[in-house]
Motif scaffolding. Structure first.
Motif, mmCIF file in Angstrom:
data_model
loop_
_atom_site.group_PDB
_atom_site.id
_atom_site.type_symbol
_atom_site.label_atom_id
_atom_site.label_comp_id
_atom_site.label_asym_id
_atom_site.label_seq_id
_atom_site.Cartn_x
_atom_site.Cartn_y
_atom_site.Cartn_z
ATOM 1 N N LYS A 1 0.835 -1.207 0.000
ATOM 2 C CA LYS A 1 0.000 0.000 0.000
ATOM 3 C C LYS A 1 0.865 1.249 0.000
ATOM 4 O O LYS A 1 0.584 2.207 -0.714
ATOM 5 N N LYS A 2 1.961 1.242 0.762
ATOM 6 C CA LYS A 2 2.843 2.411 0.830
ATOM 7 C C LYS A 2 3.519 2.648 -0.522
ATOM 8 O O LYS A 2 3.601 3.784 -0.988
ATOM 9 N N GLU B 1 1.145 4.246 -2.853
ATOM 10 C CA GLU B 1 1.010 5.680 -2.559
ATOM 11 C C GLU B 1 2.160 6.473 -3.183
ATOM 12 O O GLU B 1 1.949 7.563 -3.712
ATOM 13 N N TYR B 2 3.373 5.921 -3.164
ATOM 14 C CA TYR B 2 4.505 6.582 -3.804
ATOM 15 C C TYR B 2 4.323 6.651 -5.323
ATOM 16 O O TYR B 2 4.673 7.645 -5.961
ATOM 17 N N GLU C 1 1.905 9.392 -6.060
ATOM 18 C CA GLU C 1 2.596 10.674 -5.899
ATOM 19 C C GLU C 1 3.496 10.962 -7.102
ATOM 20 O O GLU C 1 3.531 12.083 -7.619
#
Length: 76
Positions: free
Chosen positions: A3-4, A7-8, A11
């Motif tokens: 998930k992280k 997110e990157y 972005e």
């Protein structure tokens, strides 16, 4: 993809789209250079800060790969 990491990637895509919208012909020496650089380039990786190369395909998909091994690498 975690998930992280996802997110990157989101972005990075936002940064890439913003960079492409800011491109101006007068920033390049020739129109050919401007056209050649269209839909491809480099940004700082939002995850590690190293160089992330990207391409935007004709169908709108975005490919990105960080220069750091094991960092961001995707095709959307």
């Amino acid at each position: 993809m975690s998930k992280k990491s996802f997110e990157y990637v989101i972005e990075a895509i936002v940064l890439i789209k913003a960079k492409e919208e800011e491109r101006k012909l007068e920033d390049y020496e020739t129109e050919a250079e401007f056209e050649q650089s269209k839909n491809q380039g480099m940004i700082d990786c939002p995850k590690c800060g190293q160089t992330l190369r990207y391409s935007i395909m004709s169908n709108g998909y975005v490919w990105g790969r960080c220069s750091t091994d094991g960092c961001l690498n995707w095709m959307q």
